[in-house]
Design a protein around this motif. Structure first.
Motif, PDB file in Angstrom:
ATOM      1  N   PRO A  83       3.982   4.294  -3.516  1.00 61.82           N
ATOM      2  CA  PRO A  83       3.215   3.699  -4.621  1.00 61.82           C
ATOM      3  C   PRO A  83       1.760   4.163  -4.679  1.00 61.82           C
ATOM      4  CG  PRO A  83       4.569   2.025  -3.576  1.00 61.82           C
ATOM      5  CD  PRO A  83       4.661   3.240  -2.715  1.00 61.82           C
ATOM      6  N   SER A  84       1.244   4.674  -3.580  1.00 59.43           N
ATOM      7  CA  SER A  84      -0.143   5.177  -3.554  1.00 59.43           C
ATOM      8  C   SER A  84      -0.224   6.623  -4.019  1.00 59.43           C
ATOM      9  CB  SER A  84      -0.711   5.051  -2.144  1.00 59.43           C
ATOM     10  OG  SER A  84      -0.755   3.701  -1.739  1.00 59.43           O
ATOM     11  N   VAL A  85       0.919   7.223  -4.387  1.00 60.24           N
ATOM     12  CA  VAL A  85       0.968   8.616  -4.840  1.00 60.24           C
ATOM     13  C   VAL A  85       1.154   8.639  -6.351  1.00 60.24           C
ATOM     14  CG1 VAL A  85       2.205  10.815  -4.686  1.00 60.24           C
ATOM     15  CG2 VAL A  85       1.959   9.373  -2.651  1.00 60.24           C
ATOM     16  N   SER A  86       0.344   9.448  -7.042  1.00 61.30           N
ATOM     17  CA  SER A  86       0.471   9.563  -8.490  1.00 61.30           C
ATOM     18  C   SER A  86       0.227  10.997  -8.914  1.00 61.30           C
ATOM     19  CB  SER A  86      -0.520   8.623  -9.198  1.00 61.30           C
ATOM     20  OG  SER A  86      -1.855   8.932  -8.845  1.00 61.30           O
ATOM     21  N   TYR A  87       0.428  11.265 -10.189  1.00 60.85           N
ATOM     22  CA  TYR A  87       0.292  12.635 -10.702  1.00 60.85           C
ATOM     23  C   TYR A  87      -0.525  12.617 -11.986  1.00 60.85           C
ATOM     24  CZ  TYR A  87       1.520  17.353 -12.251  1.00 60.85           C
ATOM     25  OH  TYR A  87       1.457  18.664 -12.650  1.00 60.85           O
ATOM     26  N   LEU A  88      -1.399  13.603 -12.094  1.00 60.34           N
ATOM     27  CA  LEU A  88      -2.205  13.746 -13.305  1.00 60.34           C
ATOM     28  C   LEU A  88      -2.031  15.161 -13.833  1.00 60.34           C
ATOM     29  CD1 LEU A  88      -4.351  12.752 -15.309  1.00 60.34           C
ATOM     30  CD2 LEU A  88      -6.107  13.438 -13.652  1.00 60.34           C
ATOM     31  N   GLN A  89      -1.427  15.277 -14.996  1.00 60.90           N
ATOM     32  CA  GLN A  89      -1.257  16.593 -15.607  1.00 60.90           C
ATOM     33  C   GLN A  89      -2.580  17.014 -16.243  1.00 60.90           C
ATOM     34  OE1 GLN A  89       1.851  16.829 -18.529  1.00 60.90           O
ATOM     35  NE2 GLN A  89       1.658  19.036 -18.802  1.00 60.90           N
ATOM     36  N   MET A  90      -3.105  18.152 -15.776  1.00 61.05           N
ATOM     37  CA  MET A  90      -4.363  18.634 -16.336  1.00 61.05           C
ATOM     38  C   MET A  90      -4.484  20.136 -16.138  1.00 61.05           C
ATOM     39  SD  MET A  90      -7.383  17.512 -13.628  1.00 61.05           S
ATOM     40  CE  MET A  90      -8.570  18.740 -14.184  1.00 61.05           C
ATOM     41  N   ASP A  91      -5.234  20.764 -17.006  1.00 54.45           N
ATOM     42  CA  ASP A  91      -5.533  22.184 -16.908  1.00 54.45           C
ATOM     43  C   ASP A  91      -6.839  22.310 -16.132  1.00 54.45           C
ATOM     44  OD1 ASP A  91      -6.207  24.825 -17.192  1.00 54.45           O
ATOM     45  OD2 ASP A  91      -5.984  24.891 -19.367  1.00 54.45           O
ATOM     46  N   ALA A  92      -6.781  22.938 -14.959  1.00 51.42           N
ATOM     47  CA  ALA A  92      -7.967  23.042 -14.109  1.00 51.42           C
ATOM     48  C   ALA A  92      -9.075  23.842 -14.762  1.00 51.42           C
ATOM     49  CB  ALA A  92      -7.594  23.674 -12.766  1.00 51.42           C
ATOM     50  N   GLY A  93      -8.760  24.600 -15.808  1.00 54.42           N
ATOM     51  CA  GLY A  93      -9.778  25.373 -16.507  1.00 54.42           C
ATOM     52  C   GLY A  93     -10.479  24.611 -17.611  1.00 54.42           C
ATOM     53  N   ASP A  94     -10.026  23.381 -17.871  1.00 58.44           N
ATOM     54  CA  ASP A  94     -10.602  22.553 -18.936  1.00 58.44           C
ATOM     55  C   ASP A  94     -11.682  21.656 -18.330  1.00 58.44           C
ATOM     56  OD1 ASP A  94     -11.227  20.922 -21.046  1.00 58.44           O
ATOM     57  OD2 ASP A  94      -9.234  20.011 -21.224  1.00 58.44           O
ATOM     58  N   ALA A  95     -12.950  22.024 -18.527  1.00 63.31           N
ATOM     59  CA  ALA A  95     -14.058  21.292 -17.906  1.00 63.31           C
ATOM     60  C   ALA A  95     -14.088  19.830 -18.325  1.00 63.31           C
ATOM     61  CB  ALA A  95     -15.382  21.970 -18.247  1.00 63.31           C
ATOM     62  N   ALA A  96     -13.697  19.550 -19.581  1.00 63.22           N
ATOM     63  CA  ALA A  96     -13.749  18.172 -20.077  1.00 63.22           C
ATOM     64  C   ALA A  96     -12.766  17.261 -19.350  1.00 63.22           C
ATOM     65  CB  ALA A  96     -13.466  18.164 -21.583  1.00 63.22           C
ATOM     66  N   ALA A  97     -11.681  17.852 -18.821  1.00 62.58           N
ATOM     67  CA  ALA A  97     -10.646  17.042 -18.171  1.00 62.58           C
ATOM     68  C   ALA A  97     -11.115  16.433 -16.854  1.00 62.58           C
ATOM     69  CB  ALA A  97      -9.399  17.898 -17.942  1.00 62.58           C
ATOM     70  N   TYR A  98     -12.174  16.971 -16.290  1.00 63.88           N
ATOM     71  CA  TYR A  98     -12.608  16.527 -14.962  1.00 63.88           C
ATOM     72  C   TYR A  98     -13.212  15.126 -14.991  1.00 63.88           C
ATOM     73  CZ  TYR A  98     -11.626  21.089 -12.926  1.00 63.88           C
ATOM     74  OH  TYR A  98     -10.996  22.219 -12.467  1.00 63.88           O
ATOM     75  N   THR A  99     -13.644  14.666 -16.163  1.00 63.02           N
ATOM     76  CA  THR A  99     -14.156  13.297 -16.243  1.00 63.02           C
ATOM     77  C   THR A  99     -13.082  12.277 -15.896  1.00 63.02           C
ATOM     78  OG1 THR A  99     -13.655  13.219 -18.629  1.00 63.02           O
ATOM     79  CG2 THR A  99     -15.881  13.920 -17.986  1.00 63.02           C
TER      80      THR A  99
ATOM     81  N   ASP B 149      12.133   2.184   5.072  1.00 63.38           N
ATOM     82  CA  ASP B 149      11.195   1.659   4.076  1.00 63.38           C
ATOM     83  C   ASP B 149       9.799   2.276   4.141  1.00 63.38           C
ATOM     84  OD1 ASP B 149      13.126  -0.011   2.995  1.00 63.38           O
ATOM     85  OD2 ASP B 149      12.606  -1.674   4.326  1.00 63.38           O
ATOM     86  N   ALA B 150       9.575   3.278   5.006  1.00 63.78           N
ATOM     87  CA  ALA B 150       8.237   3.880   5.100  1.00 63.78           C
ATOM     88  C   ALA B 150       7.858   4.571   3.795  1.00 63.78           C
ATOM     89  CB  ALA B 150       8.179   4.871   6.268  1.00 63.78           C
ATOM     90  N   TRP B 151       8.791   5.325   3.219  1.00 62.09           N
ATOM     91  CA  TRP B 151       8.476   6.014   1.958  1.00 62.09           C
ATOM     92  C   TRP B 151       8.246   5.003   0.828  1.00 62.09           C
ATOM     93  CZ3 TRP B 151       6.768  10.565   0.529  1.00 62.09           C
ATOM     94  CH2 TRP B 151       6.782  10.898  -0.837  1.00 62.09           C
ATOM     95  N   LYS B 152       8.996   3.923   0.846  1.00 65.34           N
ATOM     96  CA  LYS B 152       8.806   2.898  -0.185  1.00 65.34           C
ATOM     97  C   LYS B 152       7.411   2.286  -0.101  1.00 65.34           C
ATOM     98  CE  LYS B 152      13.674   1.564  -0.598  1.00 65.34           C
ATOM     99  NZ  LYS B 152      14.669   0.460  -0.414  1.00 65.34           N
ATOM    100  N   SER B 153       6.859   2.216   1.101  1.00 63.58           N
ATOM    101  CA  SER B 153       5.510   1.666   1.277  1.00 63.58           C
ATOM    102  C   SER B 153       4.440   2.705   0.953  1.00 63.58           C
ATOM    103  CB  SER B 153       5.331   1.169   2.714  1.00 63.58           C
ATOM    104  OG  SER B 153       6.266   0.166   3.027  1.00 63.58           O
TER     105      SER B 153
END
Length: 499
Positions: A87-103, A80-84
């Motif tokens: 949930p604190s891991v997430s993903y954000l799809q973004m283009d690192a070259g898009d300055a506006a996305a950093y907000t 159950d370690a991974w199950k705990s």
């Protein structure tokens, strides 16, 4: 370095640029997962992968779980370690070259601050190709969030610059955006247990420090050898080579640990000051001296397990007339009172017979005039060998009388092995370093002046090699490198040590 007690860092968010890439899959998330299991992560934490790949939170977690099960030192982990953890891991799809996305990043931090009700340490880990670092750093630097020098940090992977000029430019860029105490230039070699143990070995034992100098040490060798070739990294390696990839950062940092003077404390800047002193004391190489103190090589085809293995120039992504070296060896001198005229031999290479990183401290031979000649046939000078990988051990070679009625002297080894001395597995290098970033301990990270001082050491060699056309390939895969590398130490009356 990992603290003596399980003192957790404060609430932390780790943003990983290149979250869908290999470094996160193989090293970063497995390291964070192990820190979680060992209760070193804070009670409130978040790991956010950033990238252009179209993952959902769930599919990203599934991908990272595959990485943990393939590459972690705990491939399964407690039930159950991974199950705990996940949930604190997430993903954000973004283009690192898009300055506006950093907000979006600032908004995420603000939301967590409100949710957790406390100040938060924020780590931006740039696990991306070197050419992307300036753009990402510039966009991050525009965020008001990054003005908080106490709680916001940026981690930059090697290579840190391609040469002295580009390293200075990158330092200037980062220094204009962040305070130096916010910048963590990471070298995973410095997170390895046996590298950290060098300071303990020297300065916690009165046995070694009094003889750790030119009066007793004949030479020092540092070897980092790999049996593999490029493993699909031809595009990267073509622009790097062994001198840049290994010696300029990893091996020079290990040299600093071996050669440094005793610190007055283990405060981060005190340790780093001592390392810079060593780098600045390394004898500067004149162009006409390069041929006498530096050797380069490139592997050609060889045999392995009865099969013919292609040479470097036949690897994918490599030019057919490539001048990139896959082997480099140098002889350096540290011009100070402790080390004057003691040679430091550094070598590294791909396609060699063994995978190993070892440090050899060869002591001067003791006089044996009191012994009969037949007693000294097997005589060997004292030697201290520090194994960094794959075996993590320390070996002290000394003379002992062979059992029997005659007086015969043989060399024997006294061995300390991490595996045998301690229960459980030692932490991976990235576990140590990631925890240090979260707690704000910069001891094992390179400062701007350190990076530039290291580049100054190798720049004369790089310049000389750039103006020449080498006779490549000049060693077969599976050998110990070009013949000139053997001659580099043999002309001084020594030989390369492999254990």
């Amino acid at each position: 370095m990992i603290p003596a007690t399980n003192q957790r860092p404060p609430a932390t968010i780790v943003f990983i640029f290149g979250g869908s890439g290999d470094l996160n899959l193989r090293k970063l998330t497995p390291a964070l997962y192990n820190l979680f299991i060992d209760k070193y992560l804070p009670e409130r934490f978040a790991v956010v992968g950033l990238g252009r790949s179209p993952y959902t939170d769930e599919s990203f977690r599934e991908r990272l779980l595959e990485g943990v099960q393939s590459f972690s030192r705990r491939k399964n982990g407690p039930e159950d370690a991974w199950k705990s953890f996940s949930p604190s891991v997430s993903y954000l799809q973004m283009d690192a070259g898009d300055a506006a996305a950093y907000t979006t990043l600032s908004d995420f931090v603000g939301t967590k601050k409100s949710e957790w009700g406390e100040e938060i340490n924020v780590v931006f880990y740039l696990a991306v190709a070197p050419q992307l670092v300036p753009g990402i750093a510039t966009n991050l630097g525009k965020l008001e969030l990054c003005d908080d020098t106490s709680h916001v940090r940026i981690v930059v992977e090697k290579p840190f610059g391609h040469d002295l000029k580009t390293a200075r430019e990158l330092n200037a860029l980062l220094g204009g955006l962040f305070a130096e105490e916010q910048i963590y230039r990471i070298d995973h070699y410095l997170g390895k247990e046996t590298v950290q143990n060098i300071l303990a070995l020297r300065f916690a034992n009165s046995l070694f420090e009094p003889i750790w100098n030119r009066r007793y040490v004949e030479y020092v060798q540092i070897t980092a050898s790999e049996t593999v070739g490029l493993e699909g990294r031809g595009g990267y390696y073509e622009g790097s080579g062994a001198l840049r990839d290994m010696i300029q950062n990893h091996l020079l940092q290990v040299l600093c640990m071996v050669a440094t003077e005793a610190p007055i404390s283990f405060e981060a800047n005190e340790i780093r000051n001592k390392k810079v002193d060593v780098l600045n004391a390394i004898r500067r190489i004149k162009p006409e001296q390069v041929k006498d103190i530096a050797v380069r090589g490139q592997y050609g085809p060889g045999e392995k397990d009865g099969k013919t293995i292609p040479g470097y120039r036949e690897e994918e992504g490599v030019k057919p007339d490539s001048k990139t070296e896959t082997f480099a060896a140098v002889k350096l001198f540290v011009d100070n009172w402790r080390w004057e005229d003691v040679p430091f031999y550094l070598r590294t290479g791909k396609g060699l017979p063994e995978k190993a990183t070892i440090i050899t401290i060869q002591f001067k031979p003791a006089p044996f005039y009191a012994f009969p000649e037949e007693a000294t046939n097997g005589w060997d000078a004292n030697r201290l060998t520090i194994g960094i990988q794959p075996a993590m051990d320390i070996r002290l070679r000394f003379q002992a009388k062979r059992p029997g009625q005659t007086l015969a002297i043989d060399p024997v080894d006294m061995v300390f092995s991490y595996k045998d001395a301690y229960e459980g597995q030692e932490p991976e290098a990235y576990e140590t370093l990631l925890l240090d970033v979260m707690t704000g301990d910069a001891t094992l990270f390179m400062r701007a002046d350190q990076v530039e001082a290291a580049w100054k050491v190798v720049t004369p060699i790089l310049d000389a090699w750039e103006s020449e056309t080498p006779d490549f390939p000049n060693y077969p895969l599976g050998s110990w490198g070009p013949e000139a590398a053997m001659q580099l130490v043999e002309k001084d009356g020594f030989q390369w040590m492999t254990k």
